[in-house]
Design a protein around this motif. Structure first.
Motif, PDB file in Angstrom:
ATOM      1  N   GLN A  93       0.940  -1.261  -0.321  1.00 42.99           N
ATOM      2  CA  GLN A  93      -0.281  -0.002  -0.075  1.00 42.99           C
ATOM      3  C   GLN A  93       0.831   1.088   0.228  1.00 42.99           C
TER       4      GLN A  93
ATOM      5  N   MET B 186       1.824   1.610  -3.527  1.00 41.98           N
ATOM      6  CA  MET B 186       1.100   2.066  -4.436  1.00 41.98           C
ATOM      7  C   MET B 186       0.739   3.954  -4.246  1.00 41.98           C
TER       8      MET B 186
ATOM      9  N   ALA C  73       1.830  -4.737  -6.002  1.00 39.24           N
ATOM     10  CA  ALA C  73       2.405  -3.272  -6.344  1.00 39.24           C
ATOM     11  C   ALA C  73       3.627  -2.829  -6.805  1.00 39.24           C
TER      12      ALA C  73
ATOM     13  N   THR D  30      -2.183 -10.033   1.185  1.00 41.08           N
ATOM     14  CA  THR D  30      -1.924  -8.678   0.975  1.00 41.08           C
ATOM     15  C   THR D  30      -0.020  -9.495   1.083  1.00 41.08           C
TER      16      THR D  30
ATOM     17  N   LEU E   8      -0.196  -9.387  -2.587  1.00 43.38           N
ATOM     18  CA  LEU E   8       0.040  -7.859  -2.971  1.00 43.38           C
ATOM     19  C   LEU E   8       1.066  -7.470  -3.457  1.00 43.38           C
TER      20      LEU E   8
ATOM     21  N   TRP F  29      -6.011  -0.636  -2.796  1.00 42.85           N
ATOM     22  CA  TRP F  29      -5.082  -1.519  -2.708  1.00 42.85           C
ATOM     23  C   TRP F  29      -5.409  -2.289  -1.617  1.00 42.85           C
TER      24      TRP F  29
END
Lengths: 358, 352
Positions: A89, A92, A152, A145, A148, A126
């Motif tokens: 995150q 991002m 990302a 996560t 991700l 996100w």
């Protein structure tokens, strides 16, 4: 108001403090083994943080993103979610801010807030994506996560390379001046250290985080879901919506950290082969801070100081960077395993009791 | 409880003793000061003495043990320290945000020269040089136009031309390959020089190019090498940092299974790491020599900030390693012939 007594007297404050102490002691132990003087090293660490306005300013710069990522993890934790995705995150958030900062042109009072919002929104989505997957299909947020995070990193590398790359460089164009959140006068005050608006927003975010969780109905719902989702459901709360929301807001916190890093510190984004690691540190910060906003701020201060001050240990006391990483790692280890500290405290207490009896 | 305390103190004392014993070796210390005896030896002339001078070095995130240019630079500085008695020290950068504080750390402590190792440090170095106008800096692999920064670049294309000559003469399948890290100007120079070198001696050979997009991903290097070798390529040249380590592993596996393939190493003589069975030769980049050269200019007082030092074949800044057990005399003669042509300017090697 915050119950100060609970913070300083009860064992939930004592445990982190003892953990830090144990970590530093273990670090001293390692330094002795390696033939370095721990007292000299720690005094250089301290001096490198508080020694000059410049160093203090740079320490604040280091602390700022940690507050954001710490809040991100802590917030999700309160809703019963383990947000390992603060890292992704954060990345991002950096990317969103770079996109708005590089491609758009606008007066500063629109551009900078817009760049922040862009980063926060992208990061929020996100995080929200992981929350949605959890809410809709029950996919464990730890797994999503983590995955991700990688997505990302590579997505942001792709965006930087495809749309924002300055020719013959490994980074984006510099963002427009209007998007920068640097503070010239404050920077000047700190010997041109890269202090920026982010620290004020980080503290504000901590206050808002506290107010939201403990002073609003929605916050109560979130915490109820965190304590016991089944009971919360039975009480008529929408667990699924709360899970998604908690991850979204957690993402926004981490994203703001990333956005400020671009807008306030670097003014560009590089094609990175690894993510910056501030989101992972955020997990440790949240744990150390007891998942409470005030604790997060204090823990971020500690972590940022350790991390920035470690250069002083290397420079002044000749401790090699590898050993410094062991020290920081051991602090994290002891913080993350409160059981060890409790066990040690238990031994201690039993000892004392035995003595009292005798 | 008192027993615990006594025991703890006893432990500490015991360890302190042990620690001091170790410290006399000082091998793990990032600061290396030569023993004072060497600087007092009569052989060191006063003009070459760097007593009292301090030179710092900031690594990029690869760290000081990266088997590549950070390590090479630090080795160069350590050698110089032993020769001249200068004090040298390095700071390792954990993240991009560390470059500026690390550079400033040296500058504010009045170091006589601060090295930034790597292309990516340029932006931070420019800022630091603006904030510390009296400090002197030098950077490897990039050009920063500031009066107090000396930039050092290498003519990678010239050295790559020579390994291209080797590859062109050695290939059996008339197919050779190139694996690059990021598509940035430095790496482009490797590719362009290599292609030109192959074409000069073997017009029938084709060069397949693969950019992996990373300098620190051995898995990508292995996959890229596998693809190229499957394609019939028998010699691979890499300029991809530790991504190339994966390519070497792939080559090793294949050689073990009886397939005849080669790798050409980069930056250092990589046959020392990966062995002569797979390493045909290497394109050596003498970062250590460059670091010594510029650092010496600070000692002599001839430091030229604002200029670019470009090291090519004629300065021995790039080239083949001294020992090439896998190359026939015939090939080596050809290499020497082309080297002479490049140095004399008869051949101009393209850079992109």
């Amino acid at each position: 108001m915050i119950d100060w007594k609970r913070w300083f007297i009860k064992d939930n404050a004592a445990i982190p403090l003892l953990a830090i102490l144990s970590g530093l002691l273990f670090g001293a132990f390692v330094m002795l083994l390696g033939g370095f003087n721990p007292i000299d090293a720690y005094s250089h660490l301290f001096r490198n943080v508080f020694g000059s306005p410049y160093d203090f300013g740079e320490t604040i710069r280091q602390v700022t993103p940690l507050i954001f990522t710490g809040l991100s993890v802590a917030f999700a934790f309160r809703a019963g979610l383990f947000n390992i995705g603060a890292e992704g995150q954060f990345v991002m958030g950096m990317t969103g801010a770079s996109i708005v900062g590089v491609l758009l042109e606008a007066p500063w009072y629109i551009h900078a807030p817009l760049a922040l919002a862009g980063g926060a929104l992208l990061a929020g989505l996100w995080g929200g994506l992981a929350g949605f997957l959890k809410a809709r299909w029950g996919i464990n947020e730890v797994i999503t996560t983590i995955m991700l995070n990688w997505m990302a990193l590579y997505l942001s590398n792709y965006i930087v390379r495809a749309f924002l790359l300055e020719p013959k460089q490994q980074r984006t164009y510099l963002i427009h001046d209007s998007a920068k959140t640097s503070m010239a006068w404050l920077s000047e005050l700190f010997g041109s250290a890269r202090v920026h608006w982010g620290i004020f927003f980080a503290l504000l975010a901590a206050v808002l985080c506290y107010a939201f969780l403990w002073k609003t109905g929605q916050g109560l719902e979130l915490r109820a879901v965190g304590h016991n989702p089944h009971a919360a459901q039975y009480a008529g709360m929408n667990v699924k919506r709360n899970v998604t929301k908690a991850m979204f807001i957690g993402g926004v916190f981490a994203g703001l950290g990333g956005a400020f890093e671009i807008l306030g510190v670097f003014h560009y984004q590089v094609i990175a082969s690894a993510s910056p690691g501030l989101g992972f540190d955020g997990i440790a910060v949240a744990l150390l801070g007891g998942n409470h906003p005030l604790g997060v701020v204090l823990a971020a201060l500690l972590f940022g100081s350790l991390s920035y001050g470690s250069a002083g240990m290397s420079f002044g006391a000749d401790v090699p960077p590898e050993i410094i990483r062991i020290i920081i790692g051991s602090v994290i280890f002891f913080v993350a395993s409160p059981g060890i500290i409790r066990w040690a405290m238990g031994l201690f207490a039993r000892n004392r009791k035995r003595k009292e009896v005798a | 409880m008192t027993y615990t305390a006594v025991f703890a103190i006893a432990c500490m004392i015991a360890l302190t003793g042990c620690g001091q014993g170790n410290s006399s070796e000082g091998a793990a210390s990032p600061s290396s000061q030569p023993p004072s005896a060497s600087s007092e030896s009569p052989s060191s002339s006063p003009s070459a003495s760097g007593q009292g001078l301090k030179i710092g070095m900031v690594t990029d995130t690869g760290g000081v043990n990266d088997n590549s240019f950070n390590q090479s630079s630090w080795e160069g500085l350590q050698q110089l320290s032993q020769e001249t008695g200068i004090e040298v020290k390095y700071l390792q950068s954990k993240a991009d945000s560390d470059y500026l504080p690390n550079l400033n750390q040296f500058a504010k402590q009045n170091y006589d020269l601060t090295w930034g190792i790597g292309y990516i440090i340029a932006d931070s170095m420019k800022l630091s040089a603006e904030q510390n106008k009296d400090a002197r800096f030098a950077i490897i692999d990039n050009v920063v136009e500031m009066p107090n920064i000396q930039s050092v670049t290498f003519a990678e294309h010239e050295g790559s031309f020579l390994v291209g000559v080797v590859a062109g003469l050695t290939t059996q399948s008339n197919k050779v390959g190139f694996i690059g890290g990021l598509e940035i100007p430095v790496i482009k120079r490797f590719e362009a020089g290599f292609k030109a070198g192959v074409a000069a001696v073997n017009p029938n050979a084709t060069v397949s190019v693969n950019y992996t997009g990373a300098f620190d991903k051995p898995d990508l290097g292995k996959a890229a090498a596998a693809t190229l070798y499957n394609d019939g390529v028998d010699i691979l040249f890499h300029a991809a940092g530790s991504t190339g380590n994966g390519a070497f592993n792939e080559a090793k596996d294949r050689v073990k299974n009886g397939q005849k393939v080669w790798m050409i190493g980069v930056d250092k003589d990589q046959s020392l790491i990966f062995g002569n069975e797979v390493t045909l030769t290497s394109m050596v980049k003498r970062v250590d020599e460059a670091v010594k050269l510029v650092s010496k200019s600070v000692i002599d007082g001839t430091f030229q900030g604002g200029t670019v030092l470009s090291l090519g074949l004629k300065d021995n800044g790039v080239g083949l390693p001294a020992d090439n057990p896998n190359l026939s005399q015939e090939v080596l003669d050809k290499v020497e012939e082309y080297k002479a042509k490049i140095v004399s300017g008869e051949i101009e090697v393209p850079t992109e």
